[in-house]
Motif scaffolding. Structure first.
Motif, short mmCIF file in Angstrom:
data_model
loop_
_atom_site.label_atom_id
_atom_site.label_comp_id
_atom_site.label_asym_id
_atom_site.label_seq_id
_atom_site.Cartn_x
_atom_site.Cartn_y
_atom_site.Cartn_z
N SER A 32 5.69 4.41 -3.63
CA SER A 32 5.59 3.92 -5.00
C SER A 32 6.35 4.80 -5.99
CB SER A 32 4.12 3.81 -5.42
OG SER A 32 3.48 5.04 -5.21
N ALA A 33 6.70 6.01 -5.59
CA ALA A 33 7.50 6.88 -6.47
C ALA A 33 8.79 6.17 -6.89
CB ALA A 33 7.84 8.19 -5.74
N PHE A 34 9.35 5.36 -5.98
CA PHE A 34 10.61 4.66 -6.32
C PHE A 34 10.40 3.63 -7.42
CE2 PHE A 34 11.33 6.25 -2.02
CZ PHE A 34 12.47 6.99 -2.28
N LYS A 35 9.18 3.10 -7.52
CA LYS A 35 8.92 2.11 -8.57
C LYS A 35 9.03 2.77 -9.95
CE LYS A 35 5.58 -0.03 -5.50
NZ LYS A 35 4.15 -0.36 -5.33
N LEU A 36 8.41 3.95 -10.07
CA LEU A 36 8.49 4.63 -11.37
C LEU A 36 9.92 5.09 -11.65
CD1 LEU A 36 7.05 5.55 -13.91
CD2 LEU A 36 6.50 7.71 -12.77
N ARG A 37 10.63 5.51 -10.59
CA ARG A 37 12.04 5.89 -10.82
C ARG A 37 12.82 4.70 -11.36
NH1 ARG A 37 13.93 9.40 -5.85
NH2 ARG A 37 12.95 11.38 -6.37
N LEU A 95 0.82 -1.20 0.00
CA LEU A 95 0.00 0.00 0.00
C LEU A 95 0.86 1.25 0.00
CD1 LEU A 95 -2.55 -1.16 2.67
CD2 LEU A 95 -2.98 -0.92 0.25
N SER A 96 0.23 2.31 -0.41
CA SER A 96 0.91 3.61 -0.42
C SER A 96 1.38 3.95 0.98
CB SER A 96 -0.12 4.65 -0.88
OG SER A 96 0.26 5.90 -0.42
N SER A 97 2.57 4.51 1.09
CA SER A 97 3.12 4.78 2.41
C SER A 97 2.44 5.95 3.09
CB SER A 97 4.60 5.10 2.28
OG SER A 97 4.73 6.24 1.46
N THR A 98 2.00 6.92 2.31
CA THR A 98 1.52 8.14 2.95
C THR A 98 0.01 8.17 3.07
OG1 THR A 98 1.58 9.13 0.77
CG2 THR A 98 3.44 9.58 2.22
N ARG A 99 -0.69 7.29 2.37
CA ARG A 99 -2.14 7.36 2.45
C ARG A 99 -2.72 5.96 2.43
NH1 ARG A 99 -5.55 6.34 -1.00
NH2 ARG A 99 -4.03 6.42 -2.67
N PRO A 100 -2.93 5.39 3.62
CA PRO A 100 -3.57 4.09 3.62
C PRO A 100 -4.91 4.15 2.92
CG PRO A 100 -3.18 4.89 5.86
CD PRO A 100 -2.74 5.96 4.93
N TRP A 101 -5.26 3.10 2.18
CA TRP A 101 -6.48 3.12 1.41
C TRP A 101 -7.71 2.92 2.24
CZ3 TRP A 101 -5.71 0.03 -3.64
CH2 TRP A 101 -4.72 0.66 -4.38
N TYR A 102 -7.59 2.13 3.29
CA TYR A 102 -8.79 1.76 4.02
C TYR A 102 -8.75 2.46 5.36
CZ TYR A 102 -8.33 -1.98 0.64
OH TYR A 102 -8.17 -2.69 -0.51
N SER A 127 3.36 11.28 -10.03
CA SER A 127 3.32 12.61 -10.68
C SER A 127 4.55 13.43 -10.28
CB SER A 127 2.05 13.36 -10.27
OG SER A 127 0.93 12.75 -10.84
N GLN A 128 5.01 13.26 -9.05
CA GLN A 128 6.22 13.99 -8.64
C GLN A 128 7.42 13.53 -9.47
OE1 GLN A 128 5.79 12.96 -4.34
NE2 GLN A 128 6.22 15.13 -3.98
N VAL A 129 7.51 12.21 -9.69
CA VAL A 129 8.63 11.69 -10.47
C VAL A 129 8.53 12.16 -11.93
CG1 VAL A 129 9.70 9.54 -11.32
CG2 VAL A 129 8.95 9.71 -8.95
N LEU A 130 7.30 12.16 -12.46
CA LEU A 130 7.12 12.66 -13.84
C LEU A 130 7.55 14.12 -13.91
CD1 LEU A 130 3.63 11.08 -14.70
CD2 LEU A 130 5.82 10.44 -15.70
N ALA A 131 7.12 14.91 -12.92
CA ALA A 131 7.45 16.35 -12.93
C ALA A 131 8.96 16.56 -12.84
CB ALA A 131 6.72 17.06 -11.79
N GLU A 132 9.64 15.74 -12.03
CA GLU A 132 11.12 15.83 -11.93
C GLU A 132 11.74 15.70 -13.31
OE1 GLU A 132 11.81 13.28 -7.85
OE2 GLU A 132 12.52 12.41 -9.72
N GLY A 133 11.30 14.70 -14.06
CA GLY A 133 11.91 14.42 -15.36
C GLY A 133 11.48 15.38 -16.44
N VAL A 134 10.21 15.76 -16.41
CA VAL A 134 9.67 16.61 -17.49
C VAL A 134 10.16 18.05 -17.36
CG1 VAL A 134 7.52 17.61 -18.36
CG2 VAL A 134 7.65 15.17 -17.92
N TYR A 135 10.24 18.54 -16.13
CA TYR A 135 10.57 19.96 -15.95
C TYR A 135 12.00 20.18 -15.47
CZ TYR A 135 5.49 20.29 -16.13
OH TYR A 135 4.18 20.19 -16.52
N SER A 136 12.76 19.09 -15.25
CA SER A 136 14.05 19.25 -14.59
C SER A 136 15.02 20.12 -15.36
CB SER A 136 14.68 17.89 -14.34
OG SER A 136 14.84 17.23 -15.58
N ARG A 137 15.15 19.86 -16.66
CA ARG A 137 16.18 20.59 -17.38
C ARG A 137 15.63 21.68 -18.28
NH1 ARG A 137 18.38 15.10 -19.05
NH2 ARG A 137 16.61 14.50 -17.79
N GLN A 138 14.47 22.17 -17.94
CA GLN A 138 13.92 23.25 -18.77
C GLN A 138 12.98 24.12 -17.94
OE1 GLN A 138 11.35 21.45 -21.74
NE2 GLN A 138 9.68 21.72 -20.31
#
Ligand SMILES: C[S@@+](CC[C@H](N)C(=O)[O-])C[C@H]1O[C@@H](n2cnc3c(N)ncnc32)[C@H](O)[C@@H]1O
Length: 275
Positions: free
Chosen positions: A61-66, A23-30, A92-103
């Motif tokens: 789960s951010a580490f999984k996408l990384r 499960l997500s570390s910061t927001r338990p689902w149940y 989304s944080q990981v996507l934002a790191e990569g998409v906006y990092s160098r521009q």
């Protein structure tokens, strides 16, 4: 006697399958699951949970996408991406790191007198320093190249348009198509997971249904050559689904990130080169 009766939710939470889920570390689902001593003990011991907190990531789960991106190099500066099942926002944080990092964050506001005035004060901020929220719906729709979809609300992330909606409804695709302004995207990722019943075969099928929805969604909104990632739970029918994916993409790989819990039967399809 009444004190020993359990609500359906309590009964669900006490089943072993539910306890075993990653499960997500910061927001338990149940709701009351976060009170489970077992959950808290596991979270406390988990190095990825600690590291996510240290790096201010919203979910382990951010580490999984990384890891997926380190292996397959899917995220690049300026890429247009859709994140399905995005809450609480780790991917989304990981996507934002990569998409906006160098521009510079792309700000494509309409050139009205009003917006010119606004641009002169804010368009030179980088994504890292610009934590302000978009000031209008139009700005949200045009400034970002990441769209995050979830049933649940999600705290804003700079450069990410959050769409709270059920991804499986027909109007979801229409709404996103409108937000994209008719353009296709480079990458679609899905970490979507249904509410778990605790019965593995049902959870497997429900997850595969979400994969199928995401696949057909990608057929419409992903550019040729683009990449598609989706989470699934092993259980049998994923083999047939992989064959279907292979008809739509030139390369299809199954990847289990190290950060995915060993006792979880989840893995990811990574599909490259949309035909
Ligand atoms: C494992 S969580 C995603 C975690 C996220 N990738 C992150 O890093 O923060 C799965 C998400 O899928 C969402 N979800 C499940 N079914 C959905 C649907 N039909 N439409 C939109 N979101 C859905 C859930 O609400 C849940 O937030």
């Amino acid at each position: 006697m009444a004190a020993t009766l359990r609500t359906p939710l309590q009964a669900l939470l006490s089943t072993p399958h539910v306890v075993r889920r990653g499960l997500s570390s910061t927001r338990p689902w149940y709701g009351s699951y976060s009170d489970s001593k077992r959950w808290l003990r596991r979270q406390h011991k988990d190095v990825y949970v600690r590291e996510a907190q240290r790096q201010q990531l919203r979910a382990r789960s951010a580490f999984k996408l990384r890891e997926i991106d380190e292996k397959y190099r899917l995220i690049f500066p300026g890429a247009r991406c859709i994140d399905c099942g995005a809450a609480p926002g780790g991917w989304s944080q990981v996507l934002a790191e990569g998409v906006y990092s160098r521009q510079q964050r792309p700000l494509k506001r309409p050139q009205t007198a009003d917006s010119n005035q606004k641009d002169s004060t804010s368009s030179h901020k980088s994504s890292q320093s610009d934590n302000s929220l978009p000031t209008s719906l139009h700005e949200m729709e045009t400034a970002d190249s990441i769209w995050a979809v979830d049933l649940l609300p999600m705290e804003p992330i700079s450069g990410v348009t959050v769409c709270q909606m059920d991804f499986t409804l027909p109007q979801a695709k229409a709404r996103l198509r409108a937000l994209l302004g008719g353009e296709l995207v480079d990458l679609i990722v899905s970490d979507m997971a249904p509410s778990f019943t605790g019965t593995h075969s049902i959870d497997h099928i429900r997850t595969m249904n979400l994969c199928e929805d995401a696949l057909y969604f990608a057929q419409d909104l992903l550019r040729p050559g683009g990449a598609f990632v989706c989470k699934f739970i092993m259980g049998g029918t994923e083999r047939e689904f992989k064959l279907l994916l292979q008809t739509k993409y030139t390369k299809v790989r199954v990847f289990k990130p190290k950060s995915s819990r060993a006792d979880s039967s989840e893995a990811y399809f990574v599909c490259l080169g949309k035909r």
